[in-house]
Design an enzyme around this catalytic site. Structure first.
Site, short mmCIF file in Angstrom:
data_model
loop_
_atom_site.label_atom_id
_atom_site.label_comp_id
_atom_site.label_asym_id
_atom_site.label_seq_id
_atom_site.Cartn_x
_atom_site.Cartn_y
_atom_site.Cartn_z
N ARG A 119 0.89 -1.18 0.00
CA ARG A 119 0.00 0.00 0.00
C ARG A 119 0.91 1.22 0.00
O ARG A 119 1.72 1.39 0.92
CB ARG A 119 -0.92 0.00 1.22
CG ARG A 119 -1.59 1.35 1.42
CD ARG A 119 -2.71 1.34 2.43
NE ARG A 119 -3.89 0.67 1.89
CZ ARG A 119 -5.11 0.81 2.39
NH1 ARG A 119 -5.33 1.57 3.45
NH2 ARG A 119 -6.13 0.17 1.86
N HIS B 62 -7.40 0.90 -6.48
CA HIS B 62 -7.61 0.03 -5.31
C HIS B 62 -8.31 -1.25 -5.77
O HIS B 62 -9.47 -1.50 -5.43
CB HIS B 62 -8.45 0.79 -4.28
CG HIS B 62 -8.43 0.22 -2.90
ND1 HIS B 62 -7.67 -0.88 -2.54
CD2 HIS B 62 -9.08 0.59 -1.77
CE1 HIS B 62 -7.86 -1.15 -1.25
NE2 HIS B 62 -8.71 -0.28 -0.76
N GLN C 283 -10.15 -3.77 -3.34
CA GLN C 283 -11.43 -3.28 -2.84
C GLN C 283 -12.55 -3.61 -3.83
O GLN C 283 -13.63 -4.06 -3.43
CB GLN C 283 -11.36 -1.76 -2.63
CG GLN C 283 -12.66 -1.16 -2.13
CD GLN C 283 -13.02 -1.65 -0.74
OE1 GLN C 283 -12.22 -1.54 0.17
NE2 GLN C 283 -14.22 -2.20 -0.58
N ASP D 16 -17.27 7.46 -1.28
CA ASP D 16 -16.02 7.28 -0.53
C ASP D 16 -15.70 8.62 0.12
O ASP D 16 -16.33 9.64 -0.19
CB ASP D 16 -14.91 6.82 -1.50
CG ASP D 16 -13.59 6.47 -0.81
OD1 ASP D 16 -13.58 6.32 0.43
OD2 ASP D 16 -12.57 6.34 -1.52
N CYS E 169 -16.34 1.76 0.72
CA CYS E 169 -15.17 0.92 1.04
C CYS E 169 -14.76 1.04 2.50
O CYS E 169 -14.08 0.16 3.02
CB CYS E 169 -14.01 1.27 0.12
SG CYS E 169 -13.37 2.96 0.34
N ARG F 68 -13.67 -8.45 1.84
CA ARG F 68 -12.25 -8.24 1.54
C ARG F 68 -11.47 -9.54 1.78
O ARG F 68 -10.57 -9.88 1.02
CB ARG F 68 -11.68 -7.11 2.41
CG ARG F 68 -12.24 -5.72 2.12
CD ARG F 68 -11.82 -5.20 0.75
NE ARG F 68 -10.38 -5.13 0.60
CZ ARG F 68 -9.60 -4.13 1.02
NH1 ARG F 68 -10.15 -3.07 1.59
NH2 ARG F 68 -8.29 -4.15 0.85
N1 CP Z 1 -11.22 -0.03 2.46
C1 CP Z 1 -9.95 -0.08 2.87
O1 CP Z 1 -9.03 -0.30 2.08
O2 CP Z 1 -9.79 0.08 4.22
P1 CP Z 1 -8.42 0.28 5.00
O3 CP Z 1 -7.86 1.61 4.59
O4 CP Z 1 -8.80 0.22 6.44
O5 CP Z 1 -7.47 -0.83 4.63
N1 NVA Z 2 -9.96 6.82 -1.34
C1 NVA Z 2 -9.55 6.39 -0.01
C2 NVA Z 2 -9.77 4.92 0.16
C3 NVA Z 2 -9.42 4.40 1.52
C4 NVA Z 2 -9.61 2.92 1.63
C5 NVA Z 2 -8.11 6.77 0.22
O1 NVA Z 2 -7.29 6.60 -0.70
O2 NVA Z 2 -7.79 7.25 1.30
#
Ligand code: CP
Ligand code: NVA
Length: 310
Positions: free
Chosen positions: A109, A136, A139, A227, A266, A294
């Site tokens: 990540r 993502h 997700q 989101d 998400c 997930r």
């Molecule tokens: N939806 C998602 O990716 O959550 P986190 O940021 O908690 O991993």
């Molecule tokens: N769009 C958000 C998703 C988090 C899971 C971010 O990138 O912070």
């Protein structure tokens, strides 16, 4: 064992995504009522270790990959930026080569998508995208599973998006072209998704509507998705929040959609901002099924990455 990177949904393609969702449905059904950490009967990744590398915060991605690996018979270790040498400037290329000698797969990540591409270029084990600023995909595998589980086959489905044209929307658009559903996108001017993803969806045969009117996007939708207005790493600007306000998913928007429409998010959610409390807590909201999925979706992504699925 072959290895395949999962940086974006197109790395897998239509048939493999369908196979992954089918496998996730089967594995989830087979272990109904079991302890969450109990391995599946075939424990297909016994002895395998997945490194989870976080350059941004996470709850769901961290826990779901850990539990997914336990259920597949393997294990994980977790590195973060602050406590690893990544935080002191060790290169992605060297990190990729070192981890490839020590573990069997890497989930990253990070912020800049170029970093995960760099990781994939130098790793000799599968690399999985656990979110970048661009996309993502894990997700969206969970989202597709959730929608199908709730009785909505993907081809021809109308999915509506509200708010920021961000990484999650990009992966929805990528999925639309691959799985043949349509996307109605409502964003304020200046916050549209990257045109590359809109074109990708259209090239795959999806109908994509871009509008600045939330009600237009909601009309007749099967699924409504939103989101956070401010993603990780973005500036928290009052101007952006003000621009996003008309795009809140609330009861008056939900009535524009089909009566049995689902609400997805998400998570983490900012209730009262991108979604009202009544919608978030309401009967059409499937956000906690989505969060649980997930685990199930990523088990199939892992099996595909290890060359154990079509
Ligand atoms: N939806 C998602 O990716 O959550 P986190 O940021 O908690 O991993
Ligand atoms: N769009 C958000 C998703 C988090 C899971 C971010 O990138 O912070």
């Amino acid at each position: 064992m072959t290895h395949q990177h999962f940086l974006d949904l197109s790395d897998a393609g239509t048939d493999a995504i369908a196979a992954m969702i089918g496998d996730a449905i089967d594995r989830k059904a087979e272990r109904k009522g079991w302890g969450k950490g109990q391995p599946d009967a075939d424990a297909p990744l016994a002895g395998k270790v997945l490194a989870l590398v976080f350059e941004k915060n996470s709850t769901r991605t961290r826990v779901s990959f850990d539990i997914a690996m336990r259920q597949l018979g393997g294990s994980v270790l977790i590195l973060d930026n602050a406590s690893s040498q990544l935080g002191r400037g060790e290169t992605i290329a060297d990190t990729a080569r070192v981890l490839s000698r020590m573990v069997d797969a890497i989930m990253l990540r990070t912020d800049d998508h170029a970093k995960i591409e760099e990781m994939a270029r130098h790793a000799t084990v599968p690399v999985i995208n656990g979110l970048t600023d661009r996309s993502h995909p894990c997700q969206i595998m969970a989202d597709l599973l959730t929608v199908i589980e709730h009785g909505k086959p993907l081809p021809g489905l109308e999915i509506a998006w509200f708010g920021d044209g961000n990484n999650v929307l990009h992966s929805i658009l990528e999925a639309a072209g691959l799985m043949k559903f349509n996307v109605q996108v409502a964003t304020p001017a200046g916050y549209e998704p990257d045109s590359e993803f809109v074109e990708m969806a259209r090239a795959g045969g999806a109908e994509v509507t871009l509008t600045q009117d939330a009600a237009v996007a909601a009309r007749g939708a099967d699924v409504l998705v939103t989101d956070t207005w401010i993603s990780m790493g973005q500036a928290d600007a009052d101007e952006k929040r003000r621009a996003m306000e008309p795009f809140q998913v609330n009861a008056s928007l939900m009535v524009e959609a089909k009566p049995d429409a689902l609400f997805l998010h998400c998570l983490p959610a900012h209730v009262g901002e991108e979604v009202s409390e009544d919608v978030f807590e309401g009967s059409q909201s499937v956000v906690f099924d989505e969060a649980e999925n997930r685990i199930h979706a990523q088990k199939s992504v892992l099996l595909w990455s290890f060359g154990l699925l079509a």
